[in-house]
Design an enzyme around this catalytic site. Structure first.
Site, short mmCIF file in Angstrom:
data_model
loop_
_atom_site.label_atom_id
_atom_site.label_comp_id
_atom_site.label_asym_id
_atom_site.label_seq_id
_atom_site.Cartn_x
_atom_site.Cartn_y
_atom_site.Cartn_z
N LYS A 64 1.23 -88.70 65.18
CA LYS A 64 2.24 -87.80 64.61
C LYS A 64 2.39 -86.58 65.51
O LYS A 64 1.39 -86.00 65.94
CB LYS A 64 1.83 -87.36 63.20
CG LYS A 64 2.89 -86.51 62.52
CD LYS A 64 2.55 -86.22 61.07
CE LYS A 64 1.69 -85.01 60.88
NZ LYS A 64 2.29 -83.75 61.35
N HIS A 66 4.57 -82.76 66.45
CA HIS A 66 5.55 -81.68 66.22
C HIS A 66 5.95 -81.30 67.64
O HIS A 66 5.39 -80.39 68.23
CB HIS A 66 4.89 -80.47 65.54
CG HIS A 66 4.64 -80.63 64.08
ND1 HIS A 66 5.67 -80.86 63.18
CD2 HIS A 66 3.51 -80.58 63.34
CE1 HIS A 66 5.15 -80.94 61.96
NE2 HIS A 66 3.84 -80.79 62.03
N ASP A 95 7.20 -85.49 63.09
CA ASP A 95 7.18 -84.87 61.75
C ASP A 95 8.22 -83.74 61.72
O ASP A 95 7.89 -82.57 61.61
CB ASP A 95 5.75 -84.33 61.52
CG ASP A 95 5.52 -83.76 60.14
OD1 ASP A 95 6.45 -83.77 59.32
OD2 ASP A 95 4.39 -83.29 59.91
N LYS A 97 10.79 -83.13 59.59
CA LYS A 97 11.19 -82.59 58.27
C LYS A 97 12.63 -82.08 58.27
O LYS A 97 12.91 -80.92 57.99
CB LYS A 97 10.25 -81.47 57.82
CG LYS A 97 8.79 -81.89 57.68
CD LYS A 97 7.95 -80.80 57.08
CE LYS A 97 6.50 -81.17 56.92
NZ LYS A 97 5.75 -81.23 58.19
N TYR A 223 -7.38 -80.02 51.59
CA TYR A 223 -7.87 -81.29 52.13
C TYR A 223 -8.55 -82.13 51.06
O TYR A 223 -9.27 -81.62 50.20
CB TYR A 223 -8.89 -81.02 53.25
CG TYR A 223 -8.27 -80.42 54.49
CD1 TYR A 223 -7.32 -81.11 55.23
CD2 TYR A 223 -8.64 -79.14 54.92
CE1 TYR A 223 -6.76 -80.56 56.37
CE2 TYR A 223 -8.08 -78.58 56.06
CZ TYR A 223 -7.14 -79.30 56.78
OH TYR A 223 -6.57 -78.76 57.91
N ARG A 242 -6.56 -81.16 62.51
CA ARG A 242 -7.68 -80.32 62.96
C ARG A 242 -9.05 -80.89 62.63
O ARG A 242 -10.03 -80.52 63.27
CB ARG A 242 -7.49 -78.90 62.41
CG ARG A 242 -6.36 -78.15 63.12
CD ARG A 242 -5.92 -76.94 62.33
NE ARG A 242 -5.23 -77.33 61.09
CZ ARG A 242 -4.83 -76.47 60.16
NH1 ARG A 242 -5.04 -75.18 60.31
NH2 ARG A 242 -4.20 -76.91 59.08
#
Ligand code: 5BU
Length: 277
Positions: A64, A66, A95, A97, A223, A242
């Site tokens: 994924k 950005h 991603d 959006k 999370y 992360r």
């Protein structure tokens, strides 16, 4: 919690439930690589971006991105990303959006610096504009065999994507079965689909907000573990950022590889437990 039938089928069986090429490819890749891990590579230097992807490539079904957070973006980054996808057998999910009128999202998807539709197998959209966001993106993505995920829920504290908003997002997905392959969500959407009269339609659930060592980031992110997400909530893909590469500074590639292997193992175990409890 009782899980619906699709959550009991194997990824390979479910590939047959979809007509969309990207959905089939993703499920086949998951089965082939025995991985339901998607790594979210949110680093700002292209060299780090490629290093992380090289390290996690063998363990993931999906990367994924950005792409707009890269400080030093050059089109050659896309060539390198695509080549790594072929080498390590993974798909790519930008991603992005999308959340505008149909005409604008079509332009944002096809054009500009990033030309997302030309390289990203899967992208996603907010449902707040209504169905025209889907048709605008489909006019660009469907001819290329791409797939779209709708944001039915978010992982953040206080998210407004709940209740009737989530249910309306499910309706939008069910109304566009060729292009919409599923959701970004925190749980399965099958009971909402059944309430809307579509009990037999399989849709994927890809889930961010996954971490083994922390419950939040102090900035609104929440999370849950792969077991909570895949085994207990019936989601299909764990999205981890992360938890695998830390804050992205002073990258330790061997550690990134070890963490990716750990999440892949936990995610796959949760899936095995789910399909054969
Ligand atoms: P993290 O480092 O594992 O917290 O990164 C999560 C990624 O998933 C990050 O790229 C977010 O933009 C993305 N995300 C999310 O965290 N929660 C959501 O509900 C959605 C996307 Br939609």
């Amino acid at each position: 919690m009782t899980l619906p039938d699709f959550a009991r089928q194997t990824y390979a069986q479910r590939a047959g439930n979809f007509s969309n090429a990207a959905a089939k490819q993703l499920l086949d890749t998951m089965e082939r690589k025995q991985s339901n891990l998607c790594v979210s590579v949110d680093v700002t230097k292209s060299s780090d971006f490629i290093s992380v992807i090289e390290a996690v490539g063998p363990y993931v079904a999906l990367i994924k991105t950005h792409i707009d957070v890269l400080d030093d973006f050059q089109p050659s980054v896309i060539d390198a990303l695509t080549a790594l996808g072929e080498k390590h057998d993974f798909l790519i999910f930008e991603d992005r959006k999308f959340a505008d009128i149909g005409n604008t999202v079509g332009l944002q998807y096809s054009s500009g610096i990033y030309k997302i539709a030309s390289w990203s197998h899967i992208t996603n959209a907010h449902t707040v504009p209504g169905p025209s966001v889907v048709t605008g993106l489909a006019s660009v993505g469907l001819p290329l065999g791409r797939g779209l995920l709708l944001l039915a829920e978010m992982s953040t504290k206080g998210s407004l994507a709940t209740g009737d908003y989530t249910k309306s997002s499910v309706r939008m997905a069910l109304d566009h079965p060729e292009f919409v392959i599923g959701f970004i969500a925190q749980s399965r959407m099958d009971s909402a689909a059944a309430q809307l009269g579509y009990a037999g339609k399989d849709l994927l659930v890809l889930t961010p907000g996954v971490g083994l060592d922390s419950r939040g980031d102090g900035k609104g992110q929440q999370y849950r573990t792969p077991k909570e997400v895949v085994e207990e909530s019936g989601c299909d893909v764990i999205i981890v950022g992360r938890g695998i590469y830390g804050d992205g500074r002073n990258l330790d590639v061997a550690d990134v590889r070890a963490k990716a292997e750990r999440y892949r193992t936990k995610g796959w175990l949760a899936y095995r437990n789910r399909i054969a409890p």
